[in-house]
Design an enzyme around this catalytic site. Structure first.
Site, PDB file in Angstrom:
ATOM      1  N   HIS A   1      -4.782  -6.731  -4.787  1.00 52.46           N
ATOM      2  CA  HIS A   1      -4.687  -6.427  -3.342  1.00 52.46           C
ATOM      3  C   HIS A   1      -4.341  -4.944  -3.260  1.00 52.46           C
ATOM      4  CE1 HIS A   1      -3.591  -6.668   0.889  1.00 52.46           C
ATOM      5  NE2 HIS A   1      -2.496  -6.023   0.572  1.00 52.46           N
TER       6      HIS A   1
ATOM      7  N   GLU B   1      -7.479 -13.326   0.676  1.00 55.13           N
ATOM      8  CA  GLU B   1      -6.088 -13.507   1.109  1.00 55.13           C
ATOM      9  C   GLU B   1      -5.752 -12.670   2.346  1.00 55.13           C
ATOM     10  OE1 GLU B   1      -2.803 -14.098  -2.052  1.00 55.13           O
ATOM     11  OE2 GLU B   1      -2.808 -11.972  -1.524  1.00 55.13           O
ATOM     12  N   PRO B   2      -6.450 -12.899   3.427  1.00 54.72           N
ATOM     13  CA  PRO B   2      -6.219 -12.061   4.605  1.00 54.72           C
ATOM     14  C   PRO B   2      -4.974 -12.444   5.378  1.00 54.72           C
ATOM     15  CG  PRO B   2      -7.814 -13.758   5.129  1.00 54.72           C
ATOM     16  CD  PRO B   2      -7.442 -13.945   3.675  1.00 54.72           C
ATOM     17  N   GLY B   3      -4.340 -11.445   5.957  1.00 59.68           N
ATOM     18  CA  GLY B   3      -3.265 -11.684   6.910  1.00 59.68           C
ATOM     19  C   GLY B   3      -3.749 -11.218   8.273  1.00 59.68           C
TER      20      GLY B   3
ATOM     21  N   ARG C   1       5.059  -1.647  14.904  1.00 56.41           N
ATOM     22  CA  ARG C   1       3.959  -0.918  14.255  1.00 56.41           C
ATOM     23  C   ARG C   1       3.800   0.522  14.758  1.00 56.41           C
ATOM     24  NH1 ARG C   1      -0.860  -2.141  14.027  1.00 56.41           N
ATOM     25  NH2 ARG C   1      -1.084  -1.764  11.796  1.00 56.41           N
TER      26      ARG C   1
ATOM     27  N   TYR D   1       4.213   3.289  11.848  1.00 59.66           N
ATOM     28  CA  TYR D   1       2.978   3.872  11.294  1.00 59.66           C
ATOM     29  C   TYR D   1       2.218   4.738  12.299  1.00 59.66           C
ATOM     30  CZ  TYR D   1       3.766  -0.591   8.826  1.00 59.66           C
ATOM     31  OH  TYR D   1       4.321  -1.663   8.189  1.00 59.66           O
TER      32      TYR D   1
ATOM     33  N   CYS E   1      17.852   2.608  22.728  1.00 62.00           N
ATOM     34  CA  CYS E   1      18.519   3.907  22.700  1.00 62.00           C
ATOM     35  C   CYS E   1      18.065   4.668  21.476  1.00 62.00           C
ATOM     36  CB  CYS E   1      20.030   3.718  22.675  1.00 62.00           C
ATOM     37  SG  CYS E   1      20.626   3.072  24.219  1.00 62.00           S
ATOM     38  N   GLU E   2      16.826   5.025  21.431  1.00 65.03           N
ATOM     39  CA  GLU E   2      16.289   5.811  20.327  1.00 65.03           C
ATOM     40  C   GLU E   2      14.981   6.448  20.802  1.00 65.03           C
ATOM     41  OE1 GLU E   2      16.855   4.307  16.425  1.00 65.03           O
ATOM     42  OE2 GLU E   2      15.181   5.445  15.609  1.00 65.03           O
TER      43      GLU E   2
ATOM     44  N   TYR F   1       1.675  -8.715  12.013  1.00 63.00           N
ATOM     45  CA  TYR F   1       2.793  -7.799  11.782  1.00 63.00           C
ATOM     46  C   TYR F   1       3.442  -7.410  13.114  1.00 63.00           C
ATOM     47  CZ  TYR F   1       0.287  -7.913   7.427  1.00 63.00           C
ATOM     48  OH  TYR F   1      -0.354  -8.357   6.305  1.00 63.00           O
TER      49      TYR F   1
HETATM   50  N1  LLP Z   1      -1.864 -10.058  -0.005  1.00 65.15           N
HETATM   51  C1  LLP Z   1      -0.819  -9.310  -0.384  1.00 65.15           C
HETATM   52  C2  LLP Z   1      -0.305  -9.410  -1.755  1.00 65.15           C
HETATM   53  C3  LLP Z   1      -0.215  -8.440   0.541  1.00 65.15           C
HETATM   54  O1  LLP Z   1       0.825  -7.689   0.163  1.00 65.15           O
HETATM   55  C4  LLP Z   1      -0.710  -8.373   1.862  1.00 65.15           C
HETATM   56  C5  LLP Z   1      -0.079  -7.498   2.860  1.00 65.15           C
HETATM   57  C6  LLP Z   1      -1.808  -9.188   2.204  1.00 65.15           C
HETATM   58  C7  LLP Z   1      -2.370 -10.002   1.237  1.00 65.15           C
HETATM   59  C8  LLP Z   1      -2.403  -9.203   3.570  1.00 65.15           C
HETATM   60  O2  LLP Z   1      -2.918  -7.974   3.921  1.00 65.15           O
HETATM   61  P1  LLP Z   1      -3.781  -7.861   5.264  1.00 65.15           P
HETATM   62  O3  LLP Z   1      -4.974  -8.749   5.106  1.00 65.15           O
HETATM   63  O4  LLP Z   1      -2.917  -8.325   6.373  1.00 65.15           O
HETATM   64  O5  LLP Z   1      -4.140  -6.430   5.377  1.00 65.15           O
HETATM   65  N2  LLP Z   1       3.206  -4.169   8.152  1.00 65.15           N
HETATM   66  C9  LLP Z   1       1.931  -3.522   7.888  1.00 65.15           C
HETATM   67  C10 LLP Z   1       1.087  -4.322   6.916  1.00 65.15           C
HETATM   68  C11 LLP Z   1       1.796  -4.644   5.613  1.00 65.15           C
HETATM   69  C12 LLP Z   1       0.961  -5.499   4.696  1.00 65.15           C
HETATM   70  C13 LLP Z   1       1.752  -6.044   3.561  1.00 65.15           C
HETATM   71  N3  LLP Z   1       0.989  -6.814   2.644  1.00 65.15           N
HETATM   72  C14 LLP Z   1       1.202  -3.288   9.203  1.00 65.15           C
HETATM   73  O6  LLP Z   1       1.745  -3.618  10.255  1.00 65.15           O
HETATM   74  O7  LLP Z   1       0.112  -2.732   9.222  1.00 65.15           O
END
Ligand code: LLP
Length: 429
Positions: free
Chosen positions: A202, A279-281, A318, A322, A351-352, A387
């Protein structure tokens, strides 16, 4: 599909009235459109296994929804293992039946670079499959689960993300086992009596298909080093989502074809079937999520106009973390038509100074053209389903917001807003 509504006005989410949601559950509020999540799961049906990186949005109702779509789950902590079990996932795969074409898939995989003591206990207690991001995990697991099968998470030496903070490859990243260490790590696994059945890479989050495509070749090279014990390969997550106006969805079919060809070459070489995982989030939940907030003050600081709403970076982190862009829309309080648009900065109650939703990377306050809004109107922050809630905090002793699932025009509370009592639970004087 284009990321934001052209008019900048939004009165409905999945057939439910934004005003009614705010009235019923209060603000700030996370609302998820269930049908969008189902669609995103089905977009990836070509893959043998879609494994949801639940860190993106781990509400039990969302986990239950994706489970019903046949999506499996990744867990990065004891808490996420607990959530997966509570949402109805079995802890480990059923035994393969003799006629099965593919090796069985593990419903839950623990992916991390360390075992903290409680996560090792939970993995052992429930017999959860482990994806090791550090070689030290091998002996720690072998001591407690002799003979287990493991996956290796490999850092291929390159990575890419929407921010340097979400790049998980290369020397600048703590993640994964360095690709050149693989021969040594294989010896350690063999010595410890563990079977390496899976390989995973990943490279980062919010990347693009050009960077992701490089991973297939890197994984294939490592797979050949690992050899015939492999039965699963995972492309990791990182699939992009269109946030900004004009951005469009990436073409995922070519990406699957690339990985499928990689998998087939490995099958030919090893003489057995290999399960192909993704493995999408973000991809599964980002577009389903909306933060509904109320405008509580409108003011001018010199020449710049600010809308101050009741959500802050405690609600959606976010932008401050970022400089991330989220589309926004206005839901006027009444039925009257909008009175034109204006450029405004949007901030929250904290307050920031960094508590600004319209900021760019580095913390510079920017403005957005939005329909003119006044106190009492609702402001909707869009594409906030990944996120979003999961990174919310109690900063300034603000309660975590409520979460609601909207499905075909009906809505239900899936997490209650925290109360003042929740905020001090466990504390004593
Ligand atoms: N697999 C692993 C091992 C990961 O560490 C992650 C995300 C994913 C899959 C899923 O990635 P995705 O498909 O969501 O891009 N907080 C940040 C994103 C941090 C992602 C951490 N790991 C944001 O808000 O953009």
């Amino acid at each position: 599909m284009i990321a934001s509504s052209a008019s900048g006005l939004r009165r409905e989410i999945a057939g439910a009235s934004v005003a009614e949601l705010a009235e019923t559950y209060g603000t700030p509020l996370y609302a998820y459109d269930a049908e969008v999540i189902r669609h995103r799961c089905r977009d990836l049906a070509a893959w043998d296994t879609v494994r949801f990186a639940q860190k993106a949005c781990s509400n039990l109702a969302v986990l239950d929804l994706v489970r019903r779509e046949g999506v499996l789950v990744d867990a990065v902590s004891t808490g996420e293992i607990h959530r997966a079990l509570a949402a109805g996932y079995a802890p480990h795969a059923a035994k393969a039946a003799s006629g099965d074409a593919l090796p069985p898939a593990d419903p839950i995989v623990y992916t991390a670079d360390i075992f903290d003591r409680d996560s090792l206990d939970a993995v052992v207690k429930h017999g959860i499959h482990v994806n090791c991001g550090s070689a030290d995990m091998i002996e720690q697991l072998a001591e407690r689960m002799p003979g287990a099968s493991i996956t290796l998470r490999v850092n291929p030496g390159f990575g890419h993300g929407h921010s340097q903070k979400t790049n998980t490859g290369g020397e600048g990243s703590k993640h994964g086992i360095w690709h050149e260490e693989i021969p040594d790590v294989l010896r350690r696994a063999e010595w410890a009596g563990l079977q390496v059945s899976g390989l995973h890479m990943h490279i980062g989050s919010g990347t693009d298909l050009a960077h992701l495509a490089e991973v297939a070749g890197a994984l294939e090279r490592v797979a050949i080093e690992v050899g015939r014990s492999l039965t699963t390969v995972s492309a990791g997550g990182g699939l992009p989502v269109p946030y900004k106006p004009g951005e469009v969805h990436a073409d995922l079919s070519g990406y699957f074809t690339l990985w499928d060809a990689t998998r087939k070459r490995l099958e030919d070489r090893f003489g057995h079937r290999i399960r192909l995982e993704i493995e999408p989030g973000r991809y599964l939940t980002a577009e389903s999520g909306f933060v509904i907030t109320e405008v509580r003050a409108v003011k001018k600081q010199g020449g710049r106009k600010y809308l101050l709403v009741d959500a802050g970076f405690n609600t959606l982190a976010r932008p401050v973390l970022y400089g991330s862009y989220h589309p926004m829309s206005v839901c006027p309080r009444g039925e009257e038509p909008s009175h034109g648009a204006e450029d405004v900065a949007v901030g929250g109650p904290l307050c920031e100074s960094g508590d600004i939703f319209t900021q760019t990377d580095g913390g510079f306050v920017a403005t957005r053209s939005l329909p003119t809004a006044s106190v009492g109107d609702l402001l909707v922050i869009e594409i906030a389903g990944a996120y979003g809630f999961v990174m919310a905090s109690n900063y300034n002793s603000k309660p975590l917001p409520a979460e609601v699932l909207v499905d075909g025009g009906t809505h239900r509370l899936v997490r209650a807003r925290q109360t003042p009592e929740d905020l001090v639970r466990g504390e004593c004087v």
